[in-house]
Design a protein around this motif. Structure first.
Motif, PDB file in Angstrom:
ATOM      1  N   GLN A  40     -91.692 118.724  66.080  1.00 59.73           N
ATOM      2  CA  GLN A  40     -92.637 117.959  65.910  1.00 59.73           C
ATOM      3  C   GLN A  40     -92.337 116.248  66.222  1.00 59.73           C
ATOM      4  OE1 GLN A  40     -93.718 118.061  61.434  1.00 59.73           O
ATOM      5  NE2 GLN A  40     -95.161 119.524  61.840  1.00 59.73           N
ATOM      6  N   VAL A  41     -93.297 115.696  66.939  1.00 59.25           N
ATOM      7  CA  VAL A  41     -92.953 114.304  67.455  1.00 59.25           C
ATOM      8  C   VAL A  41     -94.013 113.573  67.049  1.00 59.25           C
ATOM      9  CG1 VAL A  41     -92.547 112.994  69.742  1.00 59.25           C
ATOM     10  CG2 VAL A  41     -91.725 115.361  69.503  1.00 59.25           C
ATOM     11  N   GLU A  42     -93.922 112.473  66.170  1.00 56.76           N
ATOM     12  CA  GLU A  42     -94.687 111.258  66.094  1.00 56.76           C
ATOM     13  C   GLU A  42     -95.206 110.552  67.478  1.00 56.76           C
ATOM     14  OE1 GLU A  42     -95.920 111.192  62.941  1.00 56.76           O
ATOM     15  OE2 GLU A  42     -94.419 112.647  62.484  1.00 56.76           O
ATOM     16  N   ASP A  43     -96.576 109.995  67.370  1.00 54.78           N
ATOM     17  CA  ASP A  43     -97.174 109.349  68.461  1.00 54.78           C
ATOM     18  C   ASP A  43     -96.175 108.140  69.049  1.00 54.78           C
ATOM     19  OD1 ASP A  43     -99.209 110.971  68.635  1.00 54.78           O
ATOM     20  OD2 ASP A  43    -100.488 109.975  67.432  1.00 54.78           O
ATOM     21  N   GLU A  44     -95.253 107.420  67.959  1.00 55.00           N
ATOM     22  CA  GLU A  44     -94.657 106.375  68.495  1.00 55.00           C
ATOM     23  C   GLU A  44     -93.434 106.866  69.085  1.00 55.00           C
ATOM     24  OE1 GLU A  44     -94.363 107.083  63.870  1.00 55.00           O
ATOM     25  OE2 GLU A  44     -96.215 106.600  65.351  1.00 55.00           O
ATOM     26  N   GLU A  45     -92.913 108.038  68.793  1.00 52.46           N
ATOM     27  CA  GLU A  45     -91.755 108.550  69.313  1.00 52.46           C
ATOM     28  C   GLU A  45     -91.804 109.062  70.738  1.00 52.46           C
ATOM     29  OE1 GLU A  45     -89.019 110.338  65.773  1.00 52.46           O
ATOM     30  OE2 GLU A  45     -91.053 111.629  66.321  1.00 52.46           O
ATOM     31  N   VAL A  46     -93.051 109.190  71.159  1.00 51.22           N
ATOM     32  CA  VAL A  46     -93.466 109.934  72.340  1.00 51.22           C
ATOM     33  C   VAL A  46     -92.873 108.976  73.485  1.00 51.22           C
ATOM     34  CG1 VAL A  46     -95.329 110.739  74.031  1.00 51.22           C
ATOM     35  CG2 VAL A  46     -95.394 111.438  71.560  1.00 51.22           C
ATOM     36  N   LEU A  47     -92.952 107.901  73.545  1.00 52.64           N
ATOM     37  CA  LEU A  47     -92.871 106.874  74.507  1.00 52.64           C
ATOM     38  C   LEU A  47     -91.305 107.022  74.850  1.00 52.64           C
ATOM     39  CD1 LEU A  47     -93.573 104.826  76.819  1.00 52.64           C
ATOM     40  CD2 LEU A  47     -93.559 103.033  74.905  1.00 52.64           C
ATOM     41  N   HIS A  48     -90.573 106.912  73.505  1.00 50.08           N
ATOM     42  CA  HIS A  48     -89.032 106.942  73.416  1.00 50.08           C
ATOM     43  C   HIS A  48     -88.521 108.140  74.036  1.00 50.08           C
ATOM     44  CE1 HIS A  48     -84.937 106.571  72.154  1.00 50.08           C
ATOM     45  NE2 HIS A  48     -85.271 107.563  71.732  1.00 50.08           N
ATOM     46  N   PHE A  49     -89.202 109.156  73.819  1.00 50.73           N
ATOM     47  CA  PHE A  49     -88.855 110.465  74.523  1.00 50.73           C
ATOM     48  C   PHE A  49     -89.086 110.476  76.144  1.00 50.73           C
ATOM     49  CE2 PHE A  49     -88.479 112.100  70.092  1.00 50.73           C
ATOM     50  CZ  PHE A  49     -87.056 112.463  70.030  1.00 50.73           C
ATOM     51  N   THR A  50     -90.265 109.995  76.309  1.00 57.79           N
ATOM     52  CA  THR A  50     -90.768 109.989  77.744  1.00 57.79           C
ATOM     53  C   THR A  50     -89.575 109.207  78.519  1.00 57.79           C
ATOM     54  OG1 THR A  50     -93.120 110.055  77.138  1.00 57.79           O
ATOM     55  CG2 THR A  50     -92.421 109.221  79.445  1.00 57.79           C
ATOM     56  N   ASN A  51     -89.098 107.910  78.099  1.00 56.25           N
ATOM     57  CA  ASN A  51     -88.032 107.411  78.633  1.00 56.25           C
ATOM     58  C   ASN A  51     -86.733 107.905  78.832  1.00 56.25           C
ATOM     59  OD1 ASN A  51     -89.775 105.067  79.247  1.00 56.25           O
ATOM     60  ND2 ASN A  51     -89.250 103.963  77.173  1.00 56.25           N
ATOM     61  N   GLU A  52     -86.286 108.588  77.522  1.00 52.25           N
ATOM     62  CA  GLU A  52     -85.218 109.545  77.423  1.00 52.25           C
ATOM     63  C   GLU A  52     -85.147 110.835  78.665  1.00 52.25           C
ATOM     64  OE1 GLU A  52     -82.149 108.858  75.891  1.00 52.25           O
ATOM     65  OE2 GLU A  52     -83.174 106.838  75.519  1.00 52.25           O
ATOM     66  N   PHE A  53     -86.205 111.238  78.681  1.00 51.82           N
ATOM     67  CA  PHE A  53     -86.265 112.551  79.496  1.00 51.82           C
ATOM     68  C   PHE A  53     -86.380 111.741  80.868  1.00 51.82           C
ATOM     69  CE2 PHE A  53     -88.647 115.302  76.373  1.00 51.82           C
ATOM     70  CZ  PHE A  53     -87.612 116.099  76.012  1.00 51.82           C
ATOM     71  N   GLY A  54     -86.816 110.937  81.072  1.00 54.39           N
ATOM     72  CA  GLY A  54     -86.772 110.208  82.468  1.00 54.39           C
ATOM     73  C   GLY A  54     -85.250 110.044  83.152  1.00 54.39           C
ATOM     74  N   ASN A  55     -84.403 109.159  81.943  1.00 55.11           N
ATOM     75  CA  ASN A  55     -83.038 108.844  82.236  1.00 55.11           C
ATOM     76  C   ASN A  55     -82.442 110.198  82.644  1.00 55.11           C
ATOM     77  OD1 ASN A  55     -83.560 106.096  81.877  1.00 55.11           O
ATOM     78  ND2 ASN A  55     -83.116 106.230  79.573  1.00 55.11           N
ATOM     79  N   ILE A  56     -82.653 111.292  81.488  1.00 57.27           N
ATOM     80  CA  ILE A  56     -82.009 112.615  81.854  1.00 57.27           C
ATOM     81  C   ILE A  56     -82.071 113.093  83.154  1.00 57.27           C
ATOM     82  CG2 ILE A  56     -81.678 114.736  81.020  1.00 57.27           C
ATOM     83  CD1 ILE A  56     -82.149 113.944  78.101  1.00 57.27           C
ATOM     84  N   LEU A  57     -83.429 113.095  83.705  1.00 57.80           N
ATOM     85  CA  LEU A  57     -83.797 113.682  85.000  1.00 57.80           C
ATOM     86  C   LEU A  57     -83.093 112.787  86.304  1.00 57.80           C
ATOM     87  CD1 LEU A  57     -87.694 114.453  84.301  1.00 57.80           C
ATOM     88  CD2 LEU A  57     -85.590 116.211  84.631  1.00 57.80           C
TER      89      LEU A  57
END
Length: 107
Positions: A24-41
């Motif tokens: 479960q991801v809260e709406d405010e966490e989505v942007l954080h994870f979007t950046n993190e996944f981008g960094n991982i890629l």
């Protein structure tokens, strides 16, 4: 050091990944994870850019030598020697008490 551009991954993709992972991801966490996944890629892209043509594959981070004995036939115990402490045997097998109720009773 020059900053690498963040590889694009959409918020919808992050939500889909979270759903697949049953996370479960809260709406405010989505942007954080979007950046993190981008960094991982981006890190994966950096690793893929490294030339490993003349690098031998390795299975351990340190030199490892097999310390096990040579696999060869040795004298073993007989079935009679192995069964010496068995309470009951039948047709070359050790008999044990039944643990499964076969009369249809409750478990």
């Amino acid at each position: 050091m020059k900053e690498e551009p963040v590889m694009a991954i959409s918020e919808e993709e992050v939500k889909r990944i979270a759903n697949l992972a049953k996370f479960q991801v809260e709406d405010e966490e989505v942007l954080h994870f979007t950046n993190e996944f981008g960094n991982i890629l981006n890190m994966i892209n950096e690793l893929q850019a490294v030339d490993t043509t003349n690098v031998n594959p390795m299975f351990w981070a340190v030199d490892f030598k097999n310390v096990m004995r040579e696999d060869k036939v040795v004298e073993t115990q007989t079935r009679d020697e192995l069964f010496i402490n068995a309470k009951t045997t039948s047709d070359g097998f050790i008999e044990v008490p039944s643990i499964i109720d076969t009369d249809g009773g409750e478990a």
